[in-house]
Design an enzyme around this catalytic site. Sequence first.
Site, PDB file in Angstrom:
ATOM      1  N   CYS A   2      44.020  28.637  10.779  1.00  0.00           N
ATOM      2  CA  CYS A   2      44.694  29.841  11.017  1.00  0.00           C
ATOM      3  C   CYS A   2      43.839  30.940  11.198  1.00  0.00           C
ATOM      4  O   CYS A   2      42.865  31.116  10.310  1.00  0.00           O
ATOM      5  CB  CYS A   2      45.777  30.053   9.895  1.00  0.00           C
ATOM      6  SG  CYS A   2      47.051  28.931   9.611  1.00  0.00           S
ATOM      7  N   ARG A  27      39.411  29.222  16.790  1.00  0.00           N
ATOM      8  CA  ARG A  27      39.636  28.411  15.500  1.00  0.00           C
ATOM      9  C   ARG A  27      40.659  27.484  15.467  1.00  0.00           C
ATOM     10  O   ARG A  27      40.912  26.672  14.589  1.00  0.00           O
ATOM     11  CB  ARG A  27      40.042  29.375  14.238  1.00  0.00           C
ATOM     12  CG  ARG A  27      38.856  30.701  14.000  1.00  0.00           C
ATOM     13  CD  ARG A  27      39.588  31.535  13.089  1.00  0.00           C
ATOM     14  NE  ARG A  27      39.973  31.222  11.744  1.00  0.00           N
ATOM     15  CZ  ARG A  27      38.939  31.097  10.766  1.00  0.00           C
ATOM     16  NH1 ARG A  27      37.833  31.491  11.029  1.00  0.00           N
ATOM     17  NH2 ARG A  27      39.687  30.676   9.606  1.00  0.00           N
ATOM     18  N   ASN A 100      46.388  31.967   5.378  1.00  0.00           N
ATOM     19  CA  ASN A 100      45.559  31.001   5.789  1.00  0.00           C
ATOM     20  C   ASN A 100      45.399  30.304   4.676  1.00  0.00           C
ATOM     21  O   ASN A 100      44.986  30.453   3.636  1.00  0.00           O
ATOM     22  CB  ASN A 100      44.302  31.513   6.601  1.00  0.00           C
ATOM     23  CG  ASN A 100      43.283  30.647   6.733  1.00  0.00           C
ATOM     24  OD1 ASN A 100      43.558  29.223   6.788  1.00  0.00           O
ATOM     25  ND2 ASN A 100      42.324  31.031   7.084  1.00  0.00           N
ATOM     26  N   GLY A 101      45.507  28.860   4.988  1.00  0.00           N
ATOM     27  CA  GLY A 101      45.059  27.778   3.630  1.00  0.00           C
ATOM     28  C   GLY A 101      46.164  26.899   3.365  1.00  0.00           C
ATOM     29  O   GLY A 101      47.229  26.840   4.058  1.00  0.00           O
ATOM     30  N   GLU A 465      26.164  12.387  18.198  1.00  0.00           N
ATOM     31  CA  GLU A 465      26.655  13.719  18.848  1.00  0.00           C
ATOM     32  C   GLU A 465      27.129  13.473  20.152  1.00  0.00           C
ATOM     33  O   GLU A 465      28.132  14.252  20.470  1.00  0.00           O
ATOM     34  CB  GLU A 465      25.361  14.749  18.559  1.00  0.00           C
ATOM     35  CG  GLU A 465      25.680  16.091  19.157  1.00  0.00           C
ATOM     36  CD  GLU A 465      26.898  16.876  18.349  1.00  0.00           C
ATOM     37  OE1 GLU A 465      27.208  16.309  17.279  1.00  0.00           O
ATOM     38  OE2 GLU A 465      27.181  17.904  18.582  1.00  0.00           O
ATOM     39  N   HIS A 488      27.759  -7.364  17.001  1.00  0.00           N
ATOM     40  CA  HIS A 488      28.422  -7.935  15.789  1.00  0.00           C
ATOM     41  C   HIS A 488      30.007  -7.695  15.969  1.00  0.00           C
ATOM     42  O   HIS A 488      30.540  -7.655  14.996  1.00  0.00           O
ATOM     43  CB  HIS A 488      27.600  -7.274  14.640  1.00  0.00           C
ATOM     44  CG  HIS A 488      26.491  -7.655  14.393  1.00  0.00           C
ATOM     45  ND1 HIS A 488      26.009  -9.195  13.922  1.00  0.00           N
ATOM     46  CD2 HIS A 488      25.009  -7.020  14.700  1.00  0.00           C
ATOM     47  CE1 HIS A 488      24.663  -9.083  13.951  1.00  0.00           C
ATOM     48  NE2 HIS A 488      24.131  -7.964  14.530  1.00  0.00           N
ATOM     49  N   LYS A 587      38.021  25.278  14.482  1.00  0.00           N
ATOM     50  CA  LYS A 587      36.552  25.730  14.668  1.00  0.00           C
ATOM     51  C   LYS A 587      36.127  25.382  13.059  1.00  0.00           C
ATOM     52  O   LYS A 587      35.042  24.732  12.860  1.00  0.00           O
ATOM     53  CB  LYS A 587      36.325  27.030  15.114  1.00  0.00           C
ATOM     54  CG  LYS A 587      34.857  27.204  15.156  1.00  0.00           C
ATOM     55  CD  LYS A 587      34.187  26.728  16.057  1.00  0.00           C
ATOM     56  CE  LYS A 587      32.776  26.926  15.972  1.00  0.00           C
ATOM     57  NZ  LYS A 587      31.707  26.051  16.848  1.00  0.00           N
TER      58      LYS A 587
END
Length: 592
Positions: A2, A27, A100-101, A465, A488, A587
Amino acid sequence: MCGIVGYTGNQQAAPILLDGLSKLEYRGYDSAGLAVRNGDSAPVVVKTAGKLVNLIQATDGGKKLLGTCGIGHTRWATHGDPTVTNAHPHVSDEVVGVHNGIIENYSELREKLKDNGYAFYSQTDTEVIVKLVDYYYRKYKIGPIDAINRTMVRARGSYALALIFSDYPGEIYAARKESPLIIGKTEDASFLASDVPAILKYTRSVYYIENLQAARITPSTVQFFNLNGDEVFLPVKEIEWDASAAEKDGYEHFMLKEIHEQPLAVKNTLKNTDFDNIDLTNVKALDIVACGSAWHTGVAAQYIIEKLAGIPVRVELASEFRYRSLPLSKGTLVVVISQSGETADSLAALRKAKEAHLPVLGIVNVIGSSIAREADYVIHTQAGPEISVATTKAYSAQLVALYMLALKISRVNEEPYMHQLDKLPALISKVLEDKKDLQYLASRISNSSDIFFIGRGLDYAVSLEGSLKMKEISYIRSEAYPAGELKHGTISLVEDGTVVIGVLTQDDVYEKTLSNMIECKSRGAYLIALTSGQRPGLEKVADFIIRVPETESMFMASLAVIPLQLLAYYTSVYRGLDVDKPRNLAKSVTVE
Ligand code: F6R
């Protein structure tokens, strides 16, 4: 996750809040909302589901919401679906707020509040926290700061809060525990934001509110308070980032712009990284802890540090490290790598290391972030603000900071290596010069359903990456495998036309990886080879070859990763996707 913005001053708040929210879009979010108040009238709340453009349209670019004080929010759903009802701000009798959280004990608090006559309309923990503040404020007839402090004592979890109290026109109140929140100041206005880009256009003077502190913000003043309600004084810090860092500067996407900023990010990190204040004398082992791409840089560093310094290096995913019963031995330096410096798992890993009395070195991009503040030592990567959700320039900056750590810890003669490192920015620029082949290749693979990236040693680190970049922005299923592991089990997935990208920059394992690629080709794979230098006969094996210049083999990841970033980028563009804001991603992952 958020995004929060706030503004109080003498301008109309809504356009500033919308602009700030647009800078926080990176974000990740799925709904948005504003609360703006005109003088002492009640705040007007507008919320919309979906993209920010819906909120911009609903408020006519902010013109429909008059007033010079307000708060705004982009929500990344955790509790409850991404609907208008669940979007923030949430409203109680006297208090309007955004958050936020995660409030971990929100069910228990919700029951308590229901028993006290509060009704709930949304499924969110945010509505609970806003109503809890309201409850204390009205029950004890105390001021906003005391009501917030009582709430902080009761609420468990992590949060950043921005609140407007109907009795306090022109004022915004804020508090934080774990989740990021900064306060910006100009002469006649004050700002609040989850991250610097939201306010960079207006000010570079910011305060970093500490954990479990509350703030009162008026157009002319900013005050901070501890949990006892005593005023505390925080220093104002100057942000050095340029305002243009938060703009696309003519590039179609932030990701493409940031890919092109890598020569500078690497150059600045090389120039500004020093270990003068970091005690590495008694380091006998390293634990490198991080998430996602930052973890991939740790995987690369493991190969290099073990080779150069001959000391044991463990590379752990922070989300695993924090809950494992891992023997943490004296003499170990814990290295936490993070672009945002706010990743919840990485922060928890840092704290676990500190509880075990191990020294922690943070390699962090965002100055003033939680990891930067809590680590014993910090190296700031110099990538500048990274807006695109998929990291590129921060990854490259982390890599070179880790190369330098490897040189320091191994106490080798650094000069020849530094000479090579100084050439990296120009070599990266060279890789960036010619993108036509990669554009063609992206169009060729953009309809694939599966892609495998394989490599050994450092080439495996690059594969990790490359694969993450590809899957996160193109939504094509992709996997990275140590080339020797394929047979494998995983090779059973390779069939006619399966795309296999072999990373072949390390001479000592070149032949081995090539054999593994040939095994894939025998099963019908379309082979792409990413390599450097002369590789006689490779044309006969690979269907497509991507070449990068040569450098010291330990630093090849810095060059090899660039075409893979571009390949993922162009594949996402071909597929018509939202490159900078891939679905479901945020993000900065400030929740577990
Ligand atoms: C992928 C990506 C993520 C981050 C990860 C850690 O492109 O960006 O995998 O690397 O979420 O984030 P930080 O570095 O902020 O701790």
